[in-house]
Design an enzyme around this catalytic site. Sequence first.
Site, short mmCIF file in Angstrom:
data_model
loop_
_atom_site.label_atom_id
_atom_site.label_comp_id
_atom_site.label_asym_id
_atom_site.label_seq_id
_atom_site.Cartn_x
_atom_site.Cartn_y
_atom_site.Cartn_z
N LYS A 1 56.98 14.09 -24.51
CA LYS A 1 58.09 13.79 -25.43
C LYS A 1 58.66 15.12 -25.90
O LYS A 1 58.77 15.41 -27.09
CB LYS A 1 57.53 12.95 -26.60
N TYR B 1 44.94 12.09 -33.46
CA TYR B 1 43.76 11.34 -33.88
C TYR B 1 42.66 12.26 -34.43
O TYR B 1 41.79 11.81 -35.17
CB TYR B 1 43.18 10.51 -32.72
N ASP C 1 58.78 7.27 -23.74
CA ASP C 1 59.51 6.02 -23.98
C ASP C 1 60.05 5.44 -22.68
O ASP C 1 59.98 4.23 -22.42
CB ASP C 1 60.61 6.21 -25.04
N ASP D 1 46.70 5.97 -25.61
CA ASP D 1 46.20 4.78 -26.30
C ASP D 1 47.21 3.64 -26.13
O ASP D 1 46.86 2.50 -25.78
CB ASP D 1 46.02 5.13 -27.79
N ASP E 1 47.36 0.27 -23.11
CA ASP E 1 47.38 -1.15 -23.50
C ASP E 1 48.55 -1.86 -22.81
O ASP E 1 48.44 -3.02 -22.41
CB ASP E 1 47.51 -1.31 -25.02
#
Length: 371
Positions: A196, A146, A228, A252, A256
């Site tokens: 990851k 980001y 994942d 992020d 959610d």
Amino acid sequence: MRHYKIALLEGDGIGPEIMKEAVKVLKLVEKRNDVKFELTTADFGASAYFKCGDPFPEETKAICDRADAIIKGPIGLSHEESKKIPVDKQPERGALLPLRARFNTYANYRPVSLPKDLGHFSPLKPEIVGDGIDIIMVRELVGGLYFGDKETGVNEQGLRYVKETLEYDEAQIARIMHQALKLSMSRKKVLHNIHKSNVLKSSVLWNEVLEEIAPEYPEVEIKHILVDAAATLLCLNPGQFDVMVMENMFGDILSDQGGGILGSLGLMPSACIGPEKSYYEPSHGSAPDIAGQNIANPYSMIGSVAMMLEHSFDMAGEARNIWNAMQGVFGDGYSTPDLSRPGADVKMIHTDEFGEKVVEKLQAMPAVAGP
Ligand code: NAD
């Protein structure tokens, strides 16, 4: 008497509606404690852009600079409406990321929490919710994809291309790891490291730094999970998680999903902690689909105020009272529309009614000065 300056950035969409309820609660906290909150409202987000051409105006920056803490409502527009603003002035790029960068709020705490007696709000089966969900996601907030360099253009083949950089240095990783490990020490002493490293080199460095720091916290058991797999396990067995640490974009997305397993993003407050100043915001966006209808759930915004009292003002006792008051309202059989389907056995209430009921509950509790 303690005196604190607080900047209020109401934001867009449901922002002003849920901020109003949060301020009701804050005013009551002020009334019943030896503390004065000087509240200053400032423009921020798409509404600021439409008013003065800048989503993070200089005047707002100055108000935030002077404040002891910042309470921020969600910002943003619907996909279609966003197109009315030039890409670099759109609320996230033009206001949210610059706010985070300005105060270097690198540690984002996102509680994913649902007590057992409110388990019926979760879309997960009761046997999976078990004794309730109680996770804190610690998200690195000022690095990674980001914030990395961005480049767009047309390549030698005449094709439009985009290049975005995911960059972390070891100091950035180390400081968020210390936060997560310290938090784990104060809780169940289990830290899930989300990464990851089978694909991303950034995750390889992330894991290396954790391994170097972990010996300073010998009591904390560290469990490594690929991001994942973590997404699946959050749905299948959320009870295994206590503190989870992750880089910016993973946080992020996974947070959610955290809102999803609770039943609504409306249950997701957060604290964005910087070395000198912190700001507090719901994890969710401006919910343009329900804005202006008095049906948004203000739990996330009021919860963000509770987090401010605890982290910025050493008022953990009052923060606990606020959590108990909000959960008590739901415990009395009330629900906001996001949490229950029509026909469910609940008493449906509006945004402002929820705020008023929280105030009533809080009033009935003795104030707790200090932590
Ligand atoms: P969103 O989080 O605004 O909404 C997703 C869904 O959750 C919607 O159905 C919405 O109604 C519901 N929801 C969210 N908060 C709720 C609440 N308090 N009560 C009840 N329901 C709630 O996500 P989106 O629709 O993808 O994004 C809308 C805008 O928000 C976009 O412009 C996006 O960029 C922005 N956004 C801002 C922030 C931020 O300010 N930190 C974070 C995420 C998204």
